[in-house]
Design an enzyme around this catalytic site. Structure first.
Site, PDB file in Angstrom:
ATOM      1  N   SER A 261       0.833  -1.203   0.000  1.00 16.32           N
ATOM      2  CA  SER A 261       0.000   0.000   0.000  1.00 16.32           C
ATOM      3  C   SER A 261       0.868   1.254   0.000  1.00 16.32           C
ATOM      4  O   SER A 261       2.083   1.192   0.228  1.00 16.32           O
ATOM      5  CB  SER A 261      -0.899   0.017   1.244  1.00 16.32           C
ATOM      6  OG  SER A 261      -0.123   0.236   2.408  1.00 16.32           O
ATOM      7  N   LYS A 262       0.221   2.386  -0.227  1.00 13.44           N
ATOM      8  CA  LYS A 262       0.916   3.675  -0.186  1.00 13.44           C
ATOM      9  C   LYS A 262       1.528   3.898   1.190  1.00 13.44           C
ATOM     10  O   LYS A 262       2.625   4.465   1.312  1.00 13.44           O
ATOM     11  CB  LYS A 262      -0.053   4.808  -0.530  1.00 13.44           C
ATOM     12  CG  LYS A 262       0.593   6.193  -0.485  1.00 13.44           C
ATOM     13  CD  LYS A 262      -0.414   7.279  -0.817  1.00 13.44           C
ATOM     14  CE  LYS A 262       0.220   8.658  -0.755  1.00 13.44           C
ATOM     15  NZ  LYS A 262       0.687   9.016   0.588  1.00 13.44           N
ATOM     16  N   ARG A 263       0.841   3.434   2.223  1.00 14.58           N
ATOM     17  CA  ARG A 263       1.341   3.598   3.594  1.00 14.58           C
ATOM     18  C   ARG A 263       2.701   2.919   3.766  1.00 14.58           C
ATOM     19  O   ARG A 263       3.587   3.423   4.447  1.00 14.58           O
ATOM     20  CB  ARG A 263       0.323   3.024   4.590  1.00 14.58           C
ATOM     21  CG  ARG A 263       0.601   3.403   6.044  1.00 14.58           C
ATOM     22  CD  ARG A 263      -0.448   2.861   6.981  1.00 14.58           C
ATOM     23  NE  ARG A 263      -1.745   3.500   6.764  1.00 14.58           N
ATOM     24  CZ  ARG A 263      -2.796   2.891   6.242  1.00 14.58           C
ATOM     25  NH1 ARG A 263      -2.733   1.638   5.852  1.00 14.58           N
ATOM     26  NH2 ARG A 263      -3.928   3.539   6.092  1.00 14.58           N
ATOM     27  N   ASP A 266       5.272   5.196   2.173  1.00 14.29           N
ATOM     28  CA  ASP A 266       5.523   6.372   3.012  1.00 14.29           C
ATOM     29  C   ASP A 266       6.399   6.001   4.208  1.00 14.29           C
ATOM     30  O   ASP A 266       7.298   6.749   4.588  1.00 14.29           O
ATOM     31  CB  ASP A 266       4.193   6.957   3.507  1.00 14.29           C
ATOM     32  CG  ASP A 266       3.368   7.567   2.381  1.00 14.29           C
ATOM     33  OD1 ASP A 266       3.952   7.857   1.323  1.00 14.29           O
ATOM     34  OD2 ASP A 266       2.150   7.743   2.558  1.00 14.29           O
TER      35      ASP A 266
END
Length: 506
Positions: A261-263, A266
């Site tokens: 995921s994008k998380r 990040d």
């Protein structure tokens, strides 16, 4: 056999995740391997989730990745249009076809009624599924009389059209990656095909479009596997030939369990999108591989290995796009999830940077130098690039690796200074200055020969000279061959740097 035609059908609801890019890549490779067509279809029937700029982002991504579509928006073939929102008038006739054949029915249940049914089931420890076991007890055209149905339609009562899932059938399906899949149709729910707003759901629009666009192979992510029974049943209901299905494995987090995921990006400092994305609503910016300095070849090579390999015994890791096309096959796509490795992506990027011409890299580095108000000739920068690029992964690494070729140090790394700069160092450096001043041939080879001969003649340890000399030139203990640096910056600059070091480090 009919011509191979595949499609990539993203929804324009935001930036394209690299999982989507991997799906596009595998479709492209399969199409080109089989002399087929790669079609882009924008699935934008859900206008509530539509995000401005997302369609342009998808097209720009495919072009940057060097996997352009053969047919799609603004590249019309003979089965367009290629945006579902421009095809919505098509779908009503197909929904009517299913109603007429008895494969679909009107359902008039209100959202409140369905919520009540769900809560009642939950209270009894059951799960509410709208299908064969309860549909005759609900408000639909199967349970109501023809007169009641016509009255509701005449009164414009809201309705949806549901697919009538068959009862007591063993559905046998074939997936090109997962093999045979058997499903008991009794566990399937009667999915909504047409919504109360007059728009088709994904399931109906998807099947109709794939048929009309003559798609022969549906290659998509594993998350669509639960939809496969309905889609196969819809093909049967229409009496159409079913395309071959292939469901790609998930791309998994680098650590732990679950889908990437994008998380994760990040948290661990890597992009999960191909290009930078600026959210039009929040103005938040998500990083992209292109803006981080990756070349498309590295990203494509990395994505190819997420769930595919050429086969047993193959140790090849670097493929050109043409080589990927020749080697690719669905037989060698894995069933299990593929763990994403950000360091491996950098490994691919490092390889492709080394393959680039020094002159091309130098031109790009000149742009970075210009932003720093540093003027340098192209031949000089090309020589610097040749010297330092082996240690670089991105062009943006060049400044950190070579700033001392362009500007003198303004300070000295404390730990290095403490270790290298001793009481007798200024005197040694003064002697090195004299030696440099007297050296007419200021080439790397001559400098090395003269300095090393002087050290040997003076019977001084090499470290006592070379370490403080490097500190004076660079500001810390890093960089390529010291005599290459001295030769490159020239006699005057080298002497000025020694003078500065002596003054600063006394």
């Amino acid at each position: 056999m009919s011509k191979v035609r595949v499609r990539f059908a993203p929804s324009p609801t935001g930036p394209l995740h690299i999982g989507g890019v991997r799906t596009a890549l595998f479709n492209y490779l399969f199409a080109k391997k089989n002399d087929g067509d790669f079609v882009l279809r924008i699935e934008d029937t859900d206008q509530t989730r539509y995000v401005e700029g997302a369609e342009d982002y998808i097209i720009e991504t495919l072009n940057w990745c060097n996997i352009p579509f053969d047919e799609g928006p603004e590249k019309e073939g003979n089965v367009g249009p290629y945006r579902q929102s421009e095809r919505k008038d098509l779908y009503t006739a197909y929904a009517d076809n299913l109603l007429a054949s008895g494969n679909a029915y009107y359902a008039f249940d209100t959202p409140d009624e369905l919520t009540a049914h769900r809560k009642d089931h939950e209270a009894k420890g059951k799960t509410f599924i709208y299908n064969w076991h309860n549909r005759l007890k609900l408000s639909n055209s199967l349970a109501l009389s023809e007169e009641e149905v016509q009255k509701k339609l005449a009164n414009n009562e809201p309705y949806v059209i549901r697919f009538k899932s068959p009862q007591d059938e063993a559905l046998k399906m074939q997936d090109e990656i997962r093999g045979e899949i058997d499903i008991d149709t009794n566990i399937l729910d009667d999915k909504v095909l047409f919504k109360s707003d007059g728009m088709p759901t994904y399931h109906l629009a998807n099947i109709v479009d794939d048929h009309l666009m003559k798609i022969t192979h549906v290659i998509r992510g594993e998350e669509w596997l639960p939809s496969m029974p309905l889609h196969v049943l819809l093909y049967k209901a229409f009496g159409w030939e079913t395309p071959k299905f292939a469901h790609l494995p998930l791309i998994l987090k680098p650590t732990g369990k679950g889908k990437l995921s994008k998380r994760d990006g990040d948290k661990m400092g890597f992009p999960v999108f191909p290009l930078e994305w600026k959210d039009p609503k929040t103005s938040d910016i998500a990083s992209g591989y292109r803006e981080e300095g990756y070349v498309p070849e590295a990203v494509m090579n990395m994505l190819a290995f997420l769930g595919w390999n050429e086969g047993e015994g193959s140790e090849k890791e670097i493929y050109s796009l043409d080589e990927l096309i020749k080697a690719f096959s669905l037989e060698h796509v894995s069933k299990g999830g593929a763990k994403f490795d950000p360091e491996k992506t950098k490994w691919f990027q490092h390889h492709y940077l080394q393959e680039e011409e020094n002159l091309d890299l130098a031109k790009r580095y000149l742009q970075i130098l210009a932003e720093k108000n540093i003027e340098a000739s192209l031949p000089y920068v090309e020589e610097v690039v040749k010297t330092i690029k082996e240690r670089a992964t991105f062009v943006n690494d060049f400044w950190e690796l070579s700033s001392f070729y362009f500007v003198a140090p303004e300070s000295f790394e404390k730990k290095a200074a403490k270790k290298a700069w001793k009481e007798q160092t200024p005197e040694i450096m003064e002697n090195i200055k004299i030696l440099l001043q007297g050296t007419e041939d200021f080439s790397q080879e001559t400098l090395q020969e003269n300095v090393k001969k002087w050290i040997t003649d003076q019977e001084i340890g090499f470290g006592k000279v070379m370490q403080p000399l490097r500190l004076a030139m660079v500001g810390e203990m890093k960089g390529p061959d010291l005599f290459h640096i001295i030769s490159s910056i020239g006699k005057e600059n080298a002497i000025q740097r020694i003078d500065f070091a002596i003054a600063e480090l006394r």
